[in-house]
Design a protein around this motif. Structure first.
Motif, PDB file in Angstrom:
ATOM      1  N   VAL A 110      28.898  25.369  -4.538  1.00 53.37           N
ATOM      2  CA  VAL A 110      27.589  24.946  -5.043  1.00 53.37           C
ATOM      3  C   VAL A 110      27.763  23.863  -6.102  1.00 53.37           C
ATOM      4  N   TYR A 111      27.120  22.723  -5.881  1.00 51.70           N
ATOM      5  CA  TYR A 111      27.236  21.545  -6.730  1.00 51.70           C
ATOM      6  C   TYR A 111      25.951  21.316  -7.532  1.00 51.70           C
ATOM      7  N   PRO A 112      25.973  20.386  -8.487  1.00 49.68           N
ATOM      8  CA  PRO A 112      24.724  20.028  -9.184  1.00 49.68           C
ATOM      9  C   PRO A 112      23.665  19.552  -8.201  1.00 49.68           C
ATOM     10  N   THR A 113      22.440  19.876  -8.503  1.00 49.86           N
ATOM     11  CA  THR A 113      21.319  19.533  -7.619  1.00 49.86           C
ATOM     12  C   THR A 113      20.844  18.110  -7.876  1.00 49.86           C
ATOM     13  N   HIS A 114      20.713  17.342  -6.785  1.00 57.97           N
ATOM     14  CA  HIS A 114      20.146  15.989  -6.844  1.00 57.97           C
ATOM     15  C   HIS A 114      18.990  15.921  -5.852  1.00 57.97           C
ATOM     16  N   ARG A 291       4.998  29.468  21.915  1.00 56.35           N
ATOM     17  CA  ARG A 291       5.481  30.824  22.192  1.00 56.35           C
ATOM     18  C   ARG A 291       5.589  31.710  20.950  1.00 56.35           C
ATOM     19  N   TYR A 292       5.290  31.140  19.787  1.00 61.29           N
ATOM     20  CA  TYR A 292       5.437  31.910  18.549  1.00 61.29           C
ATOM     21  C   TYR A 292       4.154  31.899  17.729  1.00 61.29           C
ATOM     22  N   ASP A 293       4.006  32.941  16.921  1.00 61.56           N
ATOM     23  CA  ASP A 293       3.087  32.922  15.786  1.00 61.56           C
ATOM     24  C   ASP A 293       3.907  32.586  14.555  1.00 61.56           C
ATOM     25  N   PHE A 294       3.382  31.691  13.717  1.00 60.68           N
ATOM     26  CA  PHE A 294       4.132  31.205  12.565  1.00 60.68           C
ATOM     27  C   PHE A 294       3.431  31.632  11.273  1.00 60.68           C
ATOM     28  N   LYS A 295       4.167  32.331  10.438  1.00 68.06           N
ATOM     29  CA  LYS A 295       3.637  32.829   9.169  1.00 68.06           C
ATOM     30  C   LYS A 295       4.299  32.087   8.013  1.00 68.06           C
ATOM     31  N   LEU A 296       3.478  31.533   7.119  1.00 63.71           N
ATOM     32  CA  LEU A 296       3.994  30.855   5.944  1.00 63.71           C
ATOM     33  C   LEU A 296       4.327  31.890   4.877  1.00 63.71           C
ATOM     34  N   ILE A 297       5.618  32.101   4.647  1.00 61.81           N
ATOM     35  CA  ILE A 297       6.052  33.072   3.637  1.00 61.81           C
ATOM     36  C   ILE A 297       5.846  32.515   2.239  1.00 61.81           C
ATOM     37  N   GLY A 298       6.068  31.240   2.065  1.00 60.61           N
ATOM     38  CA  GLY A 298       5.917  30.609   0.765  1.00 60.61           C
ATOM     39  C   GLY A 298       7.130  29.778   0.422  1.00 60.61           C
ATOM     40  N   LYS A 299       7.252  29.451  -0.854  1.00 58.36           N
ATOM     41  CA  LYS A 299       8.333  28.603  -1.320  1.00 58.36           C
ATOM     42  C   LYS A 299       9.293  29.433  -2.171  1.00 58.36           C
ATOM     43  N   GLN A 300      10.609  29.187  -1.989  1.00 64.84           N
ATOM     44  CA  GLN A 300      11.631  29.925  -2.715  1.00 64.84           C
ATOM     45  C   GLN A 300      12.722  28.974  -3.175  1.00 64.84           C
ATOM     46  N   GLU A 301      13.431  29.357  -4.240  1.00 62.30           N
ATOM     47  CA  GLU A 301      14.641  28.656  -4.636  1.00 62.30           C
ATOM     48  C   GLU A 301      15.804  29.245  -3.856  1.00 62.30           C
ATOM     49  N   MET A 302      16.564  28.373  -3.179  1.00 63.11           N
ATOM     50  CA  MET A 302      17.652  28.829  -2.319  1.00 63.11           C
ATOM     51  C   MET A 302      18.858  27.906  -2.479  1.00 63.11           C
ATOM     52  N   LEU A 303      20.018  28.423  -2.106  1.00 64.85           N
ATOM     53  CA  LEU A 303      21.227  27.610  -2.001  1.00 64.85           C
ATOM     54  C   LEU A 303      21.323  27.112  -0.565  1.00 64.85           C
ATOM     55  N   VAL A 304      21.246  25.802  -0.389  1.00 62.74           N
ATOM     56  CA  VAL A 304      21.146  25.210   0.947  1.00 62.74           C
ATOM     57  C   VAL A 304      22.072  24.002   1.046  1.00 62.74           C
ATOM     58  N   PRO A 305      22.483  23.632   2.277  1.00 62.96           N
ATOM     59  CA  PRO A 305      23.274  22.403   2.434  1.00 62.96           C
ATOM     60  C   PRO A 305      22.464  21.195   1.995  1.00 62.96           C
ATOM     61  N   TYR A 306      23.092  20.303   1.243  1.00 66.06           N
ATOM     62  CA  TYR A 306      22.346  19.157   0.707  1.00 66.06           C
ATOM     63  C   TYR A 306      23.311  18.041   0.353  1.00 66.06           C
ATOM     64  N   ASN A 307      22.808  16.800   0.449  1.00 65.51           N
ATOM     65  CA  ASN A 307      23.625  15.622   0.147  1.00 65.51           C
ATOM     66  C   ASN A 307      24.981  15.715   0.851  1.00 65.51           C
ATOM     67  N   SER A 308      24.899  15.812   2.176  1.00 70.23           N
ATOM     68  CA  SER A 308      26.068  16.135   3.011  1.00 70.23           C
ATOM     69  C   SER A 308      26.915  14.911   3.340  1.00 70.23           C
ATOM     70  N   TYR A 309      27.176  14.093   2.349  1.00 71.25           N
ATOM     71  CA  TYR A 309      27.948  12.869   2.579  1.00 71.25           C
ATOM     72  C   TYR A 309      29.392  13.169   2.955  1.00 71.25           C
ATOM     73  N   TYR A 334      26.674  22.511  -1.081  1.00 71.81           N
ATOM     74  CA  TYR A 334      25.431  23.270  -1.249  1.00 71.81           C
ATOM     75  C   TYR A 334      24.853  22.990  -2.628  1.00 71.81           C
ATOM     76  N   GLU A 335      23.521  23.000  -2.692  1.00 71.29           N
ATOM     77  CA  GLU A 335      22.807  22.818  -3.943  1.00 71.29           C
ATOM     78  C   GLU A 335      21.628  23.781  -3.976  1.00 71.29           C
ATOM     79  N   LYS A 336      21.119  24.017  -5.179  1.00 72.80           N
ATOM     80  CA  LYS A 336      19.914  24.843  -5.296  1.00 72.80           C
ATOM     81  C   LYS A 336      18.686  23.947  -5.178  1.00 72.80           C
TER      82      LYS A 336
END
Length: 450
Positions: A110-114, A291-309, A334-336
């Motif tokens: 996990v790196y600094p978030t940009h 083929r799906y019903d889509f439910k909006l759960i909301g927004k969360q802070e997560m650790l996700v792949p980002y700035n994948s240079y 990964y960044e938050k």
């Protein structure tokens, strides 16, 4: 250096446009809160997510797609692995936690978030101008009245609206690349399916004022197989629509014939992947939403792949990237970030091998960063992980390369990998190297007979 489109460079224009996003009744309340496409302008409470300030608007010296990393000097803040999973599990999708538990050595650095994702000025302006125009059809999934080069639902209130934001995210008008689909076999051998990929996005055109202006088409995709030799010359054409299941065609070089391919959709397996990979997993998700019903759960802070240079850098070799059980962890960053979460469940009377999916969308770009897929018994089956990196040439982020892990088969695939390809061209649609004329069945036949 190519000339770049106009850009949203700072907070002043962001604030103006965020006010315009709202109706007259709530404009004052929305000021200073949202970016032009609806993300939170401010950072989070502890400062681990910074405020958005316009994104990476200028290419670093010497940078081009696949070459260079603006954050190369940074070191990980911390690593999430089996030893400290409980400390960070609330910040992880279920699939990432399952990968850590399943595979020894799997980790997230996990790196600094940009917040590097920019927004072209024209997209920001059109999103503000046409906020409230797009509608969902009476069937609950078709898109109506949307305009081009604008996020249709900058303030989504339902899962289906979030899905359409993803499907119509800005990626410029078209791109082309030599891509590889990679499969690590059980005996350790690496199988590679190399293709030319041409992608055209008519809804990224600001001249489109309604669905009819883009022939109700979301995207057009053309894949020309280069290897292995047994499949060289095959071509696949896909038209993804706003209001119906996608149309597909296949060209078989041995027959010199173009055939419709109605099975190239939904959860039909892609040839050559040992059923590890379904058609609607292409580009993280593609095809109709019926083929799906889509439910909006909301927004969360997560650790996700980002700035994948690091991942996309052309110094990488596939043999080094593709470990036996998972992608080389040294290549992943990964960044938050804040993500929109949408849960999809199969509709009554419909069928799909994935009874449930959970989608995680980047708030700053609407790119899809992670998908968890479940079987009919509710068991986690597959884990799909995207990538994201900012391209100042198009003033936006792109999601290109991705992997899909099958927790039952204990195997995985990687797709859209360009590291060993000759071309990675994200401005092809802006500069005429990809245009609408390429994406029709007659063009398949013409290309095949050259």
């Amino acid at each position: 250096m190519k000339s770049f489109p106009r850009t949203v460079l700072g907070g002043a224009l962001s604030v103006i446009l965020s006010v315009q996003l709202a109706s007259a009744a709530d404009a004052n309340a929305s000021a200073n809160q949202l970016t032009p496409i609806g993300a939170e302008l401010a950072g989070n409470a502890d400062g681990s997510i910074p405020a958005w300030s316009g994104g990476l608007s200028k290419a670093p010296a010497g940078w081009s797609p696949g070459h260079g990393n603006p954050y190369a000097a940074e070191k990980p803040l911390y690593t999430v692995d089996a030893n400290n999973l409980s400390q960070y599990q609330a910040l992880l999708p279920e699939g990432q936690a399952a990968m850590i538990k399943t595979y020894p050595g799997y980790r997230l650095d996990v790196y600094p978030t940009h917040r590097s994702c920019g927004i072209p000025a024209q997209v920001a302006e059109r999103t503000a101008q046409y906020a409230g125009t797009a509608k969902i059809g009476s069937d609950g999934w078709r898109l109506e009245q949307a305009v081009g080069a604008a996020v249709p639902f900058p303030k989504p209130t339902s899962g289906i609206e979030a899905m359409w934001n993803y499907k119509l995210r800005y990626m410029a008008k078209g791109r082309r690349a030599q891509i590889s689909l990679l499969v690590r076999e059980g005996d350790g051998a690496l199988s590679e399916f190399k293709q030319w990929a041409y992608e055209y996005y008519p809804y990224n055109n600001p001249a489109v004022e309604n669905p009819q202006g883009a022939d109700n088409t979301e995207a057009k995709l053309l894949y020309n197989v280069l290897s292995p030799s047994s499949r060289a010359g095959e071509m696949y054409l896909v038209h993804a629509s706003l209001d119906k299941p996608q149309d597909s065609w296949i060209y078989f070089p041995g027959q010199r014939r173009v055939r419709r391919a109605p099975s190239f959709a939904y959860d039909n397996p892609i040839a050559g992947t040992d059923s590890l990979y379904f058609v609607d997993q292409i580009n993280m998700f593609t095809g109709a939403l019926d083929r799906y019903d889509f439910k909006l759960i909301g927004k969360q802070e997560m650790l996700v792949p980002y700035n994948s240079y690091k991942l996309v850098d052309k110094s990488n070799k596939y043999e080094d990237l593709m470990g036996q059980d998972y992608l080389n962890r040294d290549a992943q960053r990964y960044e938050k970030h804040r993500v929109w979460v949408v849960e999809a469940t199969v509709k009554a009377g419909k069928r799909h091998s994935f009874a449930k999916r959970k989608f995680y969308f980047d708030e700053d770009s609407w790119n899809l960063l992670h998908v968890d897929m479940y079987d009919a018994k509710g068991n986690l089956w597959r884990v799909q992980e995207g990538s994201i990196w900012a391209d100042p040439q198009i003033q936006a982020c792109t999601g290109f390369e991705y992997v899909s892990y099958d927790l039952i088969a204990r195997r995985y695939i990687a797709d859209n990998f360009t590291q060993e390809g000759e071309v990675l061209d994200l401005t092809a649609g802006l500069e005429g190297r990809v245009d609408d004329k390429m994406f029709n069945p007659n063009e398949l036949r013409r290309r095949g007979e050259r």
